[in-house]
Design an enzyme around this catalytic site. Structure first.
Site, PDB file in Angstrom:
ATOM      1  N   LYS A   1      29.538  14.470 -28.743  1.00 29.32           N
ATOM      2  CA  LYS A   1      30.139  15.013 -29.963  1.00 29.32           C
ATOM      3  C   LYS A   1      31.620  14.630 -30.088  1.00 29.32           C
ATOM      4  CE  LYS A   1      27.031  18.981 -29.499  1.00 29.32           C
ATOM      5  NZ  LYS A   1      26.933  20.453 -29.339  1.00 29.32           N
TER       6      LYS A   1
ATOM      7  N   ARG B   1      40.558  26.439 -37.946  1.00 30.60           N
ATOM      8  CA  ARG B   1      40.504  27.287 -36.751  1.00 30.60           C
ATOM      9  C   ARG B   1      41.275  26.695 -35.570  1.00 30.60           C
ATOM     10  NH1 ARG B   1      34.283  29.609 -36.454  1.00 30.60           N
ATOM     11  NH2 ARG B   1      34.087  30.218 -38.640  1.00 30.60           N
TER      12      ARG B   1
ATOM     13  N   PRO C   1      29.990  21.111 -35.618  1.00 31.99           N
ATOM     14  CA  PRO C   1      29.240  19.902 -35.943  1.00 31.99           C
ATOM     15  C   PRO C   1      28.517  19.366 -34.711  1.00 31.99           C
ATOM     16  CG  PRO C   1      31.604  19.473 -35.906  1.00 31.99           C
ATOM     17  CD  PRO C   1      31.433  20.954 -35.851  1.00 31.99           C
ATOM     18  N   GLU C   2      27.278  18.945 -34.916  1.00 31.91           N
ATOM     19  CA  GLU C   2      26.493  18.391 -33.827  1.00 31.91           C
ATOM     20  C   GLU C   2      26.502  16.866 -33.914  1.00 31.91           C
ATOM     21  OE1 GLU C   2      22.732  20.320 -33.230  1.00 31.91           O
ATOM     22  OE2 GLU C   2      23.531  22.302 -33.692  1.00 31.91           O
TER      23      GLU C   2
ATOM     24  N   HIS D   1      46.718  23.511 -43.281  1.00 25.31           N
ATOM     25  CA  HIS D   1      46.005  23.265 -42.033  1.00 25.31           C
ATOM     26  C   HIS D   1      45.949  21.778 -41.688  1.00 25.31           C
ATOM     27  CE1 HIS D   1      44.895  27.470 -41.988  1.00 25.31           C
ATOM     28  NE2 HIS D   1      44.360  27.357 -43.188  1.00 25.31           N
TER      29      HIS D   1
ATOM     30  N   ARG E   1      22.664  32.444 -28.244  1.00 23.37           N
ATOM     31  CA  ARG E   1      22.419  31.596 -29.408  1.00 23.37           C
ATOM     32  C   ARG E   1      21.053  31.902 -30.005  1.00 23.37           C
ATOM     33  NH1 ARG E   1      24.518  25.522 -27.796  1.00 23.37           N
ATOM     34  NH2 ARG E   1      26.525  26.136 -26.881  1.00 23.37           N
TER      35      ARG E   1
ATOM     36  N   ARG F   1      13.575  22.397 -12.088  1.00 20.74           N
ATOM     37  CA  ARG F   1      14.439  23.376 -12.751  1.00 20.74           C
ATOM     38  C   ARG F   1      13.600  24.496 -13.367  1.00 20.74           C
ATOM     39  NH1 ARG F   1      19.768  21.764 -13.606  1.00 20.74           N
ATOM     40  NH2 ARG F   1      20.177  19.592 -13.007  1.00 20.74           N
TER      41      ARG F   1
END
Length: 297
Positions: free
Chosen positions: A58, A125, A2-3, A106, A285, A168
């Protein structure tokens, strides 16, 4: 994982059950999640009132009457099941819609509250975690020390982007995902923001500052669209990937507004564009972008 918009959706769903209530009982089904739970975790929570529930990047942060703060991270599959004081059952952030029996094994941490609510943390998980730290030391605790600015609110601006990225050579997408610079951005919303800003994901991050360190027009636009994308995603209840749903059991809807994410090979949605969405891999990614709207420079 989740973001930021999904975590904010969870925060808003938990707030009515937690804030203002005291923990009357804490049940631990196991001594650890991703990491061992804090020493005397249940005892330190029992009897404490939740003064506020906030979000940092987050992470969820519950300020307690004891002066400690409960930090919670959902990991990959963490979720909360809530029984409200009126008996309604809700799940503010549900990623895995398994049968109730299969899901119950769980359930790792359960909080009974003085208002009659019950909040259960479920994690298939077990990559999520919880910690207790002194509230006065939140900014310097191991979870938040060195964390970058928040992308929502007043901290993010063209000037901030130029200051953070100046000099950068890192690809722009990688810089945006660096939590030491801007905290809380994830893969989905970075892809979407870069498309709206018409910036190629491999553009050197330093290109968003001029020789004097001032923000370019692109830097100002990028800051604006990041806020826009996140605000729209929060309003939509996040994005449903796999089985994510929010408080009332409905699914997040922002995935229907994706312009590039997970749209490899499909036509670009920008008005007048005849480009096709491409996918490349950056730092392990998937990156989605349109070569026409986001040309390499």
């Amino acid at each position: 994982m989740p973001e930021l918009p999904e975590v904010e959706t969870v925060r808003r769903g938990l707030e009515p059950a937690l804030v203002g209530a005291c923990f009357s009982h804490v049940h631990l089904a196991r001594p650890d999640l991703r990491f061992p739970l804090p020493e005397r975790f249940a005892a330190r929570l029992t009897g404490q009132r939740v003064e506020a529930l906030s979000r940092r990047a987050k992470y969820l942060v519950a300020d307690l009457s004891s002066g400690e703060a409960l930090i919670m991270h959902l990991g990959m599959s963490g979720r909360f099941d809530v029984v409200l004081p009126d008996g309604r059952q809700v799940s503010p952030g549900d990623f895995y819609l398994e049968g109730a029996g299969a899901r119950a094994k769980h359930d790792h941490v359960s909080f009974a509250l003085s208002n009659g609510a019950r909040v259960t943390y479920n994690d298939v998980r077990r990559f999520g975690f919880m910690d207790l730290v002194p509230a006065a030391e939140l900014a310097t605790c191991r979870h938040f020390a060195g964390m970058g600015i928040e992308p929502l609110g007043n901290e993010l601006s063209g000037e901030a982007v130029a200051r953070l990225f100046r000099g950068r050579r890192t690809p722009l997408k990688a810089a945006l995902l660096d939590q030491r610079l801007i905290a809380g951005l994830g893969n989905i919303y970075v892809c979407e923001a870069l498309h709206r800003a018409r910036l190629h994901p491999e553009t050197p991050a330093g290109a968003l500052a001029d020789a004097a360190g001032r923000p370019t027009k692109a830097a100002r636009l990028l800051a604006e669209v990041i806020r826009d994308v996140l605000t729209e995603a929060v309003a939509a209840g996040g994005s449903t990937l796999r089985d994510y749903v929010h408080t009332d059991g409905t699914k997040g809807a922002f995935q229907h507004a994706f312009r590039v994410y997970d749209r490899e090979g499909l036509a670009c949605t920008a008005r007048g564009c005849r480009g096709v969405v491409r996918r490349v891999v950056q730092s392990g990614r998937s990156t989605f972008f349109c070569e026409v709207c986001q040309p390499a420079r």
